[in-house]
Design a protein around this motif. Sequence first.
Motif, PDB file in Angstrom:
ATOM      1  N   UNK A  14      -2.034  62.615  64.014  1.00  8.79           N
ATOM      2  CA  UNK A  14      -1.089  62.041  63.794  1.00  8.79           C
ATOM      3  C   UNK A  14      -0.805  60.715  65.184  1.00  8.79           C
ATOM      4  N   UNK A  15      -1.121  61.006  65.863  1.00  7.75           N
ATOM      5  CA  UNK A  15      -1.540  59.967  67.496  1.00  7.75           C
ATOM      6  C   UNK A  15      -2.300  58.700  66.445  1.00  7.75           C
ATOM      7  N   UNK A  16      -3.840  58.955  66.031  1.00  5.52           N
ATOM      8  CA  UNK A  16      -4.434  57.620  65.258  1.00  5.52           C
ATOM      9  C   UNK A  16      -3.843  57.226  64.378  1.00  5.52           C
ATOM     10  N   UNK A  64     -12.635  68.967  62.548  1.00  2.00           N
ATOM     11  CA  UNK A  64     -11.607  68.455  63.202  1.00  2.00           C
ATOM     12  C   UNK A  64     -11.301  69.497  64.087  1.00  2.00           C
ATOM     13  N   UNK A  65     -10.455  70.418  63.825  1.00  2.00           N
ATOM     14  CA  UNK A  65     -10.053  71.537  64.161  1.00  2.00           C
ATOM     15  C   UNK A  65     -11.208  72.836  64.779  1.00  2.00           C
ATOM     16  N   UNK A  98      -5.551  59.333  58.981  1.00  2.00           N
ATOM     17  CA  UNK A  98      -5.961  60.528  57.192  1.00  2.00           C
ATOM     18  C   UNK A  98      -7.562  60.747  57.525  1.00  2.00           C
ATOM     19  N   UNK A  99      -8.368  60.539  57.724  1.00  2.00           N
ATOM     20  CA  UNK A  99      -9.118  61.275  57.504  1.00  2.00           C
ATOM     21  C   UNK A  99      -9.253  62.557  57.697  1.00  2.00           C
ATOM     22  N   UNK A 100      -8.718  63.153  59.294  1.00  2.00           N
ATOM     23  CA  UNK A 100      -8.323  63.985  60.421  1.00  2.00           C
ATOM     24  C   UNK A 100      -8.249  65.024  59.310  1.00  2.00           C
ATOM     25  N   UNK A 101      -7.322  64.404  58.117  1.00  2.00           N
ATOM     26  CA  UNK A 101      -5.868  65.588  57.677  1.00  2.00           C
ATOM     27  C   UNK A 101      -6.096  65.962  56.547  1.00  2.00           C
TER      28      UNK A 101
END
Length: 129
Positions: free
Chosen positions: A73-75, A98-99, A87-90
Amino acid sequence: MRRRPVLIFDGDCGFCTTSVGVVQRLVRPRCEVVAWQHADLASLGVTAERARYEALWVTPNGRVYGGAQAVAKILLSAGGVWSVAGAILTLPPARWAAHGLYRLVADHRRRLPGGTAACAVPGAERHQV
């Protein structure tokens, strides 16, 4: 209702404070930034236990994202190339990786540059093998 999201971090942790400073300078997220120790957690819908455990992103309508999803969300809030990374991290499998990376760093942050005993995540020692 809030107008801007809020990033909540551990202000007693040197590693976390340094990391947030770097993010503010380089990424420039569009949010308020506050250490959980100085935040009105109840009004943000967050417990102290959760704030000790992970960085949090609270949307203006009160939705709370923690850990790697807070980083996403920061990104996303920063726009540009940063939002692509966010977006990729979601998305799976990046979200899963990432988690795992977030938990590894968070659980060992007291050992990282700037970290002290105050940086220890409650219960992290119990989860180590």
